[in-house]
Design a protein around this motif. Structure first.
Motif, PDB file in Angstrom:
ATOM      1  N   LEU A  17       0.956  -1.195   0.103  1.00 29.52           N
ATOM      2  CA  LEU A  17      -0.048   0.016  -0.004  1.00 29.52           C
ATOM      3  C   LEU A  17       0.922   1.422   0.010  1.00 29.52           C
ATOM      4  O   LEU A  17       0.477   2.092  -0.613  1.00 29.52           O
ATOM      5  N   SER A  18       1.939   1.271   0.744  1.00 29.64           N
ATOM      6  CA  SER A  18       2.925   2.593   0.696  1.00 29.64           C
ATOM      7  C   SER A  18       3.392   2.385  -0.687  1.00 29.64           C
ATOM      8  O   SER A  18       3.759   3.556  -1.125  1.00 29.64           O
ATOM      9  N   ALA A  21       0.805   4.300  -2.828  1.00 20.37           N
ATOM     10  CA  ALA A  21       0.586   5.610  -2.547  1.00 20.37           C
ATOM     11  C   ALA A  21       1.940   6.356  -3.222  1.00 20.37           C
ATOM     12  O   ALA A  21       1.717   7.340  -3.784  1.00 20.37           O
ATOM     13  N   TYR A  80     -10.572   5.585  -1.181  1.00 21.33           N
ATOM     14  CA  TYR A  80      -9.121   5.221  -0.505  1.00 21.33           C
ATOM     15  C   TYR A  80      -8.306   5.645  -1.475  1.00 21.33           C
ATOM     16  O   TYR A  80      -7.369   6.545  -0.943  1.00 21.33           O
ATOM     17  N   VAL A  81      -8.416   5.097  -2.706  1.00 23.59           N
ATOM     18  CA  VAL A  81      -7.278   5.581  -3.591  1.00 23.59           C
ATOM     19  C   VAL A  81      -7.337   6.717  -3.938  1.00 23.59           C
ATOM     20  O   VAL A  81      -6.265   7.620  -4.252  1.00 23.59           O
ATOM     21  N   LEU A  84      -5.638   8.530  -1.383  1.00 21.07           N
ATOM     22  CA  LEU A  84      -4.083   8.393  -1.489  1.00 21.07           C
ATOM     23  C   LEU A  84      -3.313   9.099  -2.441  1.00 21.07           C
ATOM     24  O   LEU A  84      -2.561   9.967  -2.166  1.00 21.07           O
ATOM     25  N   THR A  85      -4.289   9.410  -3.824  1.00 14.44           N
ATOM     26  CA  THR A  85      -3.528   9.994  -4.929  1.00 14.44           C
ATOM     27  C   THR A  85      -3.608  11.706  -4.384  1.00 14.44           C
ATOM     28  O   THR A  85      -2.769  12.245  -4.807  1.00 14.44           O
ATOM     29  N   THR A  88      -0.721  12.233  -0.773  1.00 11.01           N
ATOM     30  CA  THR A  88       0.553  11.750  -1.202  1.00 11.01           C
ATOM     31  C   THR A  88       1.524  13.102  -1.401  1.00 11.01           C
ATOM     32  O   THR A  88       2.535  13.215  -0.867  1.00 11.01           O
ATOM     33  N   VAL A  93       4.412  10.222   1.432  1.00 11.63           N
ATOM     34  CA  VAL A  93       3.855   8.746   1.706  1.00 11.63           C
ATOM     35  C   VAL A  93       3.725   8.248   3.240  1.00 11.63           C
ATOM     36  O   VAL A  93       2.931   7.830   3.544  1.00 11.63           O
ATOM     37  N   THR A  96       0.929  10.205   4.748  1.00 10.66           N
ATOM     38  CA  THR A  96      -0.335   9.703   4.548  1.00 10.66           C
ATOM     39  C   THR A  96      -0.745   8.123   5.247  1.00 10.66           C
ATOM     40  O   THR A  96      -1.726   7.997   5.317  1.00 10.66           O
ATOM     41  N   MET A  97       0.257   7.498   5.137  1.00 14.37           N
ATOM     42  CA  MET A  97       0.201   5.879   5.484  1.00 14.37           C
ATOM     43  C   MET A  97       0.040   5.990   7.397  1.00 14.37           C
ATOM     44  O   MET A  97      -0.955   5.115   7.515  1.00 14.37           O
ATOM     45  N   ILE A 100      -3.707   7.075   7.306  1.00 13.32           N
ATOM     46  CA  ILE A 100      -4.540   5.863   7.265  1.00 13.32           C
ATOM     47  C   ILE A 100      -4.710   4.610   8.095  1.00 13.32           C
ATOM     48  O   ILE A 100      -5.612   4.317   8.467  1.00 13.32           O
TER      49      ILE A 100
END
Length: 144
Positions: A17-18, A21, A80-81, A84-85, A88, A93, A96-97, A100
């Motif tokens: 997932l990282s 991102a 979610y995506v 992320l977009t 980030t 990153v 953001t992570m 989340i």
């Protein structure tokens, strides 16, 4: 599958997932956030379509016979995506992570504690709350 193997798969998926991102941020900046999100789901949908051919148990008609609320995950994935977009490139990153992760752990503690969605109940205790507080602390440190 053993508990340790599952745990290692979960950690590896988190690492993925990282990476996702890290890829989505620049892609979204270049082609637009919605187009980047669509590309992730097109590629994923294509791969899952191929994988479904080889899956030992598949029942697409059974999928649509389920209560509609079980399909809400189909809405949550793109949200979610997109987040992320968008996030980030602005906060990085790592932040953001961790943000989340904070949301995931907070919601997970409530889901486990109350047994939402038919999941087995796992009582919230001081260790689980302590873990959430440490994640909140990490978010605060990263965001200063």
């Amino acid at each position: 599958m053993g508990h340790i193997v599952i745990l290692l798969l979960v950690v590896a998926s988190g690492m993925g997932l990282s990476v996702e991102a890290g890829l989505l941020g620049p892609l979204g900046e270049e082609v637009g956030h919605m187009a980047a999100t669509l590309s992730i789901f097109l590629v994923g949908g294509l791969l899952m379509s191929v994988a479904l051919v080889f899956a030992p148990k598949r029942s697409l008609p059974g999928l649509f016979a389920q209560p509609r609320w079980l399909l809400v995950g189909g809405v949550l994935g793109p949200v979610y995506v997109i987040v992320l977009t968008l996030a980030t490139p602005v906060i990085g990153v790592g932040t953001t992570m961790v943000g989340i992760l904070c949301g995931q752990v907070a919601a997970s503690l409530a889901i486990d504690h109350f047994g939402f969605f038919g999941t087995p109940r796992r009582a919230m205790d001081r260790y689980r709350v302590g873990a959430l507080l440490l994640i909140l602390l990490a978010l605060g440190i990263l965001n200063r």
